[in-house]
Design an enzyme around this catalytic site. Structure first.
Site, PDB file in Angstrom:
ATOM      1  N   GLY A   1     -19.771  30.392  35.946  1.00  0.00           N
ATOM      2  CA  GLY A   1     -19.709  31.220  34.763  1.00  0.00           C
ATOM      3  C   GLY A   1     -18.788  32.408  34.922  1.00  0.00           C
ATOM      4  O   GLY A   1     -18.379  33.028  33.940  1.00  0.00           O
ATOM      5  N   MET A   2     -18.420  32.730  36.158  1.00  0.00           N
ATOM      6  CA  MET A   2     -17.597  33.902  36.413  1.00  0.00           C
ATOM      7  C   MET A   2     -16.119  33.560  36.589  1.00  0.00           C
ATOM      8  O   MET A   2     -15.244  34.283  36.109  1.00  0.00           O
ATOM      9  CB  MET A   2     -18.111  34.626  37.662  1.00  0.00           C
ATOM     10  CG  MET A   2     -17.300  35.844  38.060  1.00  0.00           C
ATOM     11  SD  MET A   2     -17.964  36.609  39.564  1.00  0.00           S
ATOM     12  CE  MET A   2     -16.777  37.923  39.805  1.00  0.00           C
ATOM     13  N   ALA A   3     -15.806  32.476  37.301  1.00  0.00           N
ATOM     14  CA  ALA A   3     -14.413  32.224  37.658  1.00  0.00           C
ATOM     15  C   ALA A   3     -14.169  30.735  37.877  1.00  0.00           C
ATOM     16  O   ALA A   3     -15.102  29.936  38.016  1.00  0.00           O
ATOM     17  CB  ALA A   3     -14.045  33.018  38.911  1.00  0.00           C
TER      18      ALA A   3
ATOM     19  N   LYS B   1      -8.585  32.142  42.892  1.00  0.00           N
ATOM     20  CA  LYS B   1      -9.791  32.353  42.090  1.00  0.00           C
ATOM     21  C   LYS B   1      -9.405  33.156  40.850  1.00  0.00           C
ATOM     22  O   LYS B   1      -8.938  34.301  40.946  1.00  0.00           O
ATOM     23  CB  LYS B   1     -10.842  33.099  42.924  1.00  0.00           C
ATOM     24  CG  LYS B   1     -12.217  33.180  42.274  1.00  0.00           C
ATOM     25  CD  LYS B   1     -13.216  33.760  43.274  1.00  0.00           C
ATOM     26  CE  LYS B   1     -14.639  33.745  42.727  1.00  0.00           C
ATOM     27  NZ  LYS B   1     -15.611  34.264  43.725  1.00  0.00           N
TER      28      LYS B   1
ATOM     29  N   GLY C   1     -13.381  24.033  41.664  1.00  0.00           N
ATOM     30  CA  GLY C   1     -14.728  24.350  41.205  1.00  0.00           C
ATOM     31  C   GLY C   1     -14.680  25.397  40.126  1.00  0.00           C
ATOM     32  O   GLY C   1     -13.640  26.015  39.854  1.00  0.00           O
TER      33      GLY C   1
ATOM     34  N   VAL D   1     -11.878  28.188  40.489  1.00  0.00           N
ATOM     35  CA  VAL D   1     -11.202  28.171  41.791  1.00  0.00           C
ATOM     36  C   VAL D   1     -10.241  26.992  41.800  1.00  0.00           C
ATOM     37  O   VAL D   1     -10.633  25.845  41.538  1.00  0.00           O
ATOM     38  CB  VAL D   1     -12.209  28.067  42.951  1.00  0.00           C
ATOM     39  CG1 VAL D   1     -11.465  28.054  44.287  1.00  0.00           C
ATOM     40  CG2 VAL D   1     -13.188  29.241  42.922  1.00  0.00           C
TER      41      VAL D   1
ATOM     42  N   ASP E   1     -25.655  36.752  48.788  1.00  0.00           N
ATOM     43  CA  ASP E   1     -25.768  35.375  48.281  1.00  0.00           C
ATOM     44  C   ASP E   1     -25.318  34.384  49.366  1.00  0.00           C
ATOM     45  O   ASP E   1     -24.569  33.446  49.089  1.00  0.00           O
ATOM     46  CB  ASP E   1     -24.930  35.201  47.020  1.00  0.00           C
ATOM     47  CG  ASP E   1     -25.263  33.895  46.280  1.00  0.00           C
ATOM     48  OD1 ASP E   1     -26.380  33.359  46.482  1.00  0.00           O
ATOM     49  OD2 ASP E   1     -24.404  33.413  45.513  1.00  0.00           O
TER      50      ASP E   1
END
Length: 398
Positions: free
Chosen positions: A19-21, A38, A16, A23, A127
């Site tokens: 916008g951040m990382a 990650k 997956g 995996v 979250d």
């Protein structure tokens, strides 16, 4: 050729991206095992990434995804987690269909247990959603992705009024831009439980703004109207967790776990054990010991009385003593006295020893000692007749 991170983790399949990382499914060449790696994107916020690593590193619980490693590869930070091949909770939903009640209760208990552990360590997830609940190969649920978690006392790295989270699972206070608390995770838990029970979200709208408006100002449809046969206790917990005011919800994951029954703690067995312990402590009271002592002494006194009666009877009706030259057998009364007295004293001693008073109480009064039998009367004096010797007369003369 596949890319290798830190000379150890060989990237095999991208699972997956955000916008951040990214995996990746990777293989740990040193320990020969599959892991989830990650990797921070080049332009993403490294401080937020490091904060996630610090938050997860402080947690160790069966229902939270474990962090194995953290480092940098060409200025790109990475984290290495345990690989969870069971998929996400989001993937288990079918539109309009609830999960079965046993599965719902089990998953809810495991999520609550993971939240309780994080909240005890002053970490708020912020979250929580079905995509962040992942299952291992044995079907155990684990909370993942603490990317926007807030550690108590640390800077949030977000400006006032900035929204972080997913609209469908966001608490009213987060939707208002206020700081998140453990009760905010409880609200997100309530949305998840509501969906597992009812087969739908409490607020459904075409846009995220409309969804947030529902969280802020509207009451969700009662679960009893959506699914009348929903388990009442679970439905009540979901609805109480969705209260608009944080003070009206269960305060944290520990409270959720308590309302779910403490994850199957053996309360019945523990209660039974406590009851038995109390009974054992209350039995040897001082009054009861005194009564038992009196009861034990009673047969001793009776036996002594019987012995005295036998001896008195023998003194009145016994035949004359035999001549001293003939040794007779022991008296039957003496034999009876010996075999009766010894077992009685022994039995009294054996029964008295275990009766100990509880701590702090004086010892109970000891039973009176048995009355010893009177000694045998001395035999009557023997009288020997006197013997006189006379000379024989001489024979007559022949």
């Amino acid at each position: 050729m596949s890319e290798t991170i830190a000379g150890r983790y060989r990237l095999e399949e991208r699972l997956g991206a955000s916008g951040m990382a990214e995996v990746w499914l990777a293989h740990d060449l040193q320990l020969d095992r599959s892991v989830a790696l990650k990797l921070l994107r080049p332009r993403a916020d490294p401080e937020r990434f490091e904060r996630e690593a610090r938050a997860i590193a402080s947690l160790s619980h069966p229902n939270i995804c474990r962090l194995f490693d953290y480092g940098r590869e060409v200025e790109r930070p990475y984290m290495v987690f345990e690989h969870l091949p069971g998929g996400t909770l989001e993937a288990r939903f079918t539109a309009g269909e609830p999960l079965d009640d046993a599965t719902t209760e089990s998953i809810a208990g495991q999520i609550a247990a993971g939240l309780a552990h994080a909240h005890e360590r002053r970490i708020v997830h912020r979250d929580l959603k079905p995509a962040n609940v992942v299952f291992d190969e044995e079907g155990h649920a684990k909370i993942t992705d603490f990317g926007i978690a807030r550690m108590s006392g640390a800077d949030t790295l977000t400006a006032e009024g900035t929204l972080l989270g997913t609209a469908s699972y966001m608490s009213p206070e987060q939707a208002s831009g206020d700081p998140a608390t453990p009760a905010s995770d409880v609200y997100s838990f309530g949305v998840i439980l509501y969906r597992m029970l009812g087969g739908r979200l409490p607020f459904e709208a075409p846009t995220a703004t409309d969804v947030l408006r529902g969280h802020l100002h509207e009451a969700p449809p009662p679960l009893s109207a959506i699914r009348p046969d929903a388990p009442p206790a679970l439905a009540a917990l979901a609805e109480s967790s969705l209260a608009k005011e944080p003070a009206n919800r269960p305060p944290d994951g520990g409270a959720l776990l308590d309302q779910l029954g403490g994850a199957g703690a053996p309360t019945t067995i523990a209660g039974a054990g406590s009851a038995v312990t109390q009974v054992m402590r209350r039995v040897p009271s001082r009054r009861i010991n005194a009564r038992l002592g009196a009861l034990i002494a009673l047969p001793i006194l009776v036996a002594a009385g019987v012995t005295l009666a036998v001896l008195a009877t023998r003194g009145e009706s016994s035949p004359p003593p035999s001549p001293p030259s003939v040794a007779g057998p022991p008296s039957p009364a003496t034999s009876t006295q010996t075999t009766t007295t010894a077992p009685t004293a022994s039995t009294a001693t054996t029964q008295t020893v275990p009766l100990l008073p509880p701590p702090g109480e004086p010892p109970p009064p000891e039973p009176p000692p048995p009355i010893p039998p009177p000694p045998d009367p001395p035999p009557p004096p023997t009288t020997t007749a006197a013997t006189t010797t006379e000379p024989l007369p001489p024979p007559p003369p022949g």
